[in-house]
Motif scaffolding. Structure first.
Motif: not given
Length: 769
Positions: A188-191, A212-217, A233-235, A242-246
């Protein structure tokens, strides 16, 4: 990593003495009078006899009891000496001292044994020492701040959940990352956390192509899958971002073995310990399994290991390539320097073959275009010349990997440059790119360019990859800020040094190399910036060997400190945009540096949006610059020829295809080791000896031990190295080439008459002078 660990991890976590050579004294000005209290001491007693004061101060310094008291208060021999020199100078150069110190000094000088003794100076000396070394007063606090023994506790959000850890272990081209990504796409969500922008781009593209909608960072880029810029929901991101809070359902950490990297290992440690995901899928070499299992034991989490085998066979050939005439479609020649890339690619195209070129400093877009050109079955380009930049991040249809050399320049944990054989891990990573599953080549092959490298390559590939011993750590901005609170007069570079010196880590961790950080900190130290901004500028990703990029960062920081926004127009003026297609290698290298400058601007724009406001415009011209660089790379042999015609130093190796200097380095190296590497006669001997071997088609003899080969500068670049070091001129090189070719045509392979040699030697010495 193990050497870094041993250098940084101290004694396994126990408190240890700091490196006091890092403690820089704060200068104190002597009292020059003018205060109301200046004559109180003299009025109560009498003016001090500075000669007597000096004698008693020196007596104080020599007292063993005083040195012991100093050690008990944190003053080792070095600090004690520095503090005393400062204390003595302060007293001798002051027109007045405090009344209590004046009275004690007077009693000591007058010989009032009952009233004063040199030992009574110690409280005043210690007070002075703490003024010039403020860290003495807060050493316990500094030790607590720099205590790195429990990194899992830095991530309370991750510790609040029970994560499932799955390690996908296997060699290159085994499908391990594929299986992890499949789970990423079904969640459902992933990094996804990768080591390179290219890998992050690939997963970003693959995810969105699979609906699968995915952002790029990345450090320089943010691309949203949703048009309204809502977070998907995906990045897919580079691991530092990478975020350690999300919270996520699934996280993928790629190339986990890089946790041992002396410079970047901290990013993998942070992701492994800090990601808030129900499932953590780790991909990498089996050599990292034990360390990951041990690290997860400290978090109370178990590791499930899934092993994978290579999907296509990889064969180490029993013969070397030996000549570029033996190239076949699908071949990739791996070099470890730009000069070798230039030389090899020119020689290939001189044979009527077209080749693609990929090396580390090329922009990502250019790398992708070159890879696409090589992979395209309808494109006449069937040969690839590349550095180990192909080791990860690019999908390439390679039939055979050919190592041009098996030695590579590296930087050790002390920041020193070394030449060493490639490691088993590096060799496997590169060789494994041949015969990729799903490509037109069902099996891969690997060999060397030179016959006498092949046995060592086989030995390297057959060795077991040593286990990853330790994970990297890096001080956080918060820790450095707390250090700065206690040591307000220390420079940022000095703060970092003291932090590392005091840091305590256990055997599973090491403190990453911070030389690049310190280099930038020293470079911008004179610019007035607050500590947080200074820290951000010092963490900017740039190659400190690129003067233009470093100079630009300095200008960025100076403009920033004046609170003057760095506009698009300002950047265009600095980089002289628009830029033309390069005419030679020097211009191509400069364009690559400008591309890095644009990257730097974009990186800073995400950290200081108001001061770097024109990111959109900069990204547009960066794409145009990428196209210009692509044109240059496609015409790289023309650029090399233009560079050689202009005899520009440090651009490309000025050696024709028939002049075998590149292969005779081992012979010339042995001669040069005996004769100082500066004699043209010695170089001529090596060249002529190589010509004789080639003419007879005999197997070249192995001169020097393998250990000497490992320590050598590297094969294939002797002429260029001698040119760079000023030991050989372009004119001398042309004369050598001409002489060798004349001798080759006349069939004379001897070393000539003694008279000829003496004459040549005299001429050479004249030219060198």
């Amino acid at each position: 990593a193990s050497s870094s660990s041993s250098a940084s991890s101290g004694n396994g976590g126990a408190s240890r003495a700091p490196d006091t050579s890092l403690f820089v004294p704060v200068p104190l000005k002597p009292g020059l009078g003018g205060a109301a209290e200046e004559d109180v001491g003299a009025e109560l007693t009498r003016p001090l006899d500075k000669g007597e004061v000096l004698k008693n101060l020196n007596k104080f310094y020599k007292r063993k009891e005083i040195q012991r008291l100093g050690a008990e208060n944190g003053l080792d021999a070095r600090l004690f000496h520095q503090a005393f020199i400062s204390f003595r100078k302060y007293i001798m150069e002051s027109s007045s001292v405090s009344a209590d110190l004046h009275i004690i000094l007077n009693d000591i000088c007058c010989g009032f044994v009952l009233l004063g003794h040199v030992d009574d100076l110690f409280p005043f000396f210690l007070r002075h020492a703490k003024q010039i070394f403020p860290m003495l007063d807060c050493m316990d606090d500094l030790r607590k701040i720099s205590d790195l023994r429990l990194p899992p506790n830095w991530y309370p959000d991750a510790r609040a959940i029970q994560r499932k850890i799955i390690f996908h272990a296997g060699p290159t081209n085994s499908g391990k990352t594929y299986h992890a990504i499949q789970r990423f796409l079904s969640a459902k969500s992933g990094i996804y956390c990768g080591p390179l922008k290219l890998l992050a781009h690939e997963i970003f593209q693959k995810s969105n192509d699979a609906n699968v909608p995915c952002d790029l960072v990345t450090g320089e880029e943010r691309v949203f899958a949703n048009e309204d810029d809502r977070q998907a929901p995906h990045v897919a991101c580079t691991i530092e971002m990478c975020s350690t809070n999300t919270p996520y359902e699934v996280a993928v950490i790629d190339e986990i073995q890089m946790i041992r990297d002396p410079a970047r290992g901290w990013a993998w440690t942070r992701a492994l310990l800090g990601l808030c995901a129900e499932e953590i899928h780790i991909c990498g070499e089996p050599a990292a399994i034990d360390l990951v299992t041990e690290l997860m034991y400290t978090t109370g989490e178990e590791v499930e290991v899934r092993n994978y085998e290579r999907l296509t066979p990889l064969t180490v050939l029993d013969y070397a390539l030996e000549s570029l005439d033996n190239l076949r479609p699908g071949d990739c020649i791996v070099c470890f320097s730009k000069n070798d890339i230039y030389s090899v690619s020119r020689q290939i195209e001189a044979r009527g073959l077209e080749c693609a070129v990929i090396y580390g400093s090329l922009p990502p877009g250019t790398k992708l275009e070159q890879a696409k050109k090589f992979n395209d079955p309808d494109d006449p380009c069937k040969i690839l010349v590349a550095t180990d930049a192909i080791g990860m991040g690019l999908n390439l249809c390679i039939r055979r990997i050919i190592f041009n050399s098996i030695v590579k320049p590296t930087v050790n944990e002390k920041g020193e440059k070394e030449i060493d054989s490639i490691t088993t891990s590096q060799a496997l990573q590169i060789a494994g790119r041949a015969g990729r599953f799903g490509s037109s080549f069902k099996q891969g092959e690997v060999t060397t360019m030179h016959r006498d490298d092949l046995a060592q390559l086989k030995e390297i590939l057959s060795d077991a990859v040593p286990p990853v011993k330790a994970a990297g750590l890096h001080p956080t901005p918060e820790q450095i800020e707390m250090f700065a609170y206690h040591l307000p007069d220390a420079t940022l570079s000095n703060l970092i040094d003291i932090f590392v010196s005091l840091s305590q880590v256990d055997g599973m961790y090491f403190v990453c190399n911070i030389d690049d950080f310190k280099f930038l900190a020293d470079m911008i130290q004179h610019i007035p910036l607050n500590l947080r901004s200074r820290y951000v500028f010092c963490t900017a990703p740039l190659n400190r060997k690129e003067p233009f990029v470093c100079t630009t960062l300095l200008k960025f920081a100076r403009q920033f400190s004046r609170n003057e926004p760095l506009t698009f127009d300002w950047l265009c003026r600095h980089t002289k945009w628009p830029l033309a297609v390069p005419k030679n290698i020097k211009e191509l290298v400069h364009l690559e540096a400008v591309h890095d400058v644009f990257d730097l601007y974009l990186w800073l724009s995400y950290r200081f949006m108001d001061m770097f406001p024109d990111a959109v415009l900069v990204r547009d011209i960066q794409k145009k610059l990428d196209d210009i660089i692509q044109i240059g790379v496609c015409n790289i042999t023309k650029l090399i020829r233009a560079s050689q015609s202009a005899a520009a130093p440090g651009t490309a190796e000025a050696v024709s295809e028939d002049f075998p200097l590149s292969r005779t380095q081992k012979d010339a190296r042995v001669v040069s080791e005996r004769h100082g590497a500066a004699s043209t006669e010695a170089l001529s001997v090596a060249v002529e000896a190589a010509g004789l071997r080639r003419a007879k088609n005999s197997r070249p003899s192995r001169l020097g031990s393998r250990q000497e080969d490992v320590k050598s500068y590297g094969r294939g670049s002797l002429a260029n190295r001698l040119l760079r070091e000023g030991l050989l001129t372009q004119e001398m090189l042309r004369q050598l080439e001409s002489e060798w070719q004349d001798q080759h045509r006349s069939g004379r392979y001897g070393f000539g008459s003694k008279r000829d040699d003496q004459h040549s030697s005299k001429e050479t010495r004249k030219k060198r002078k």
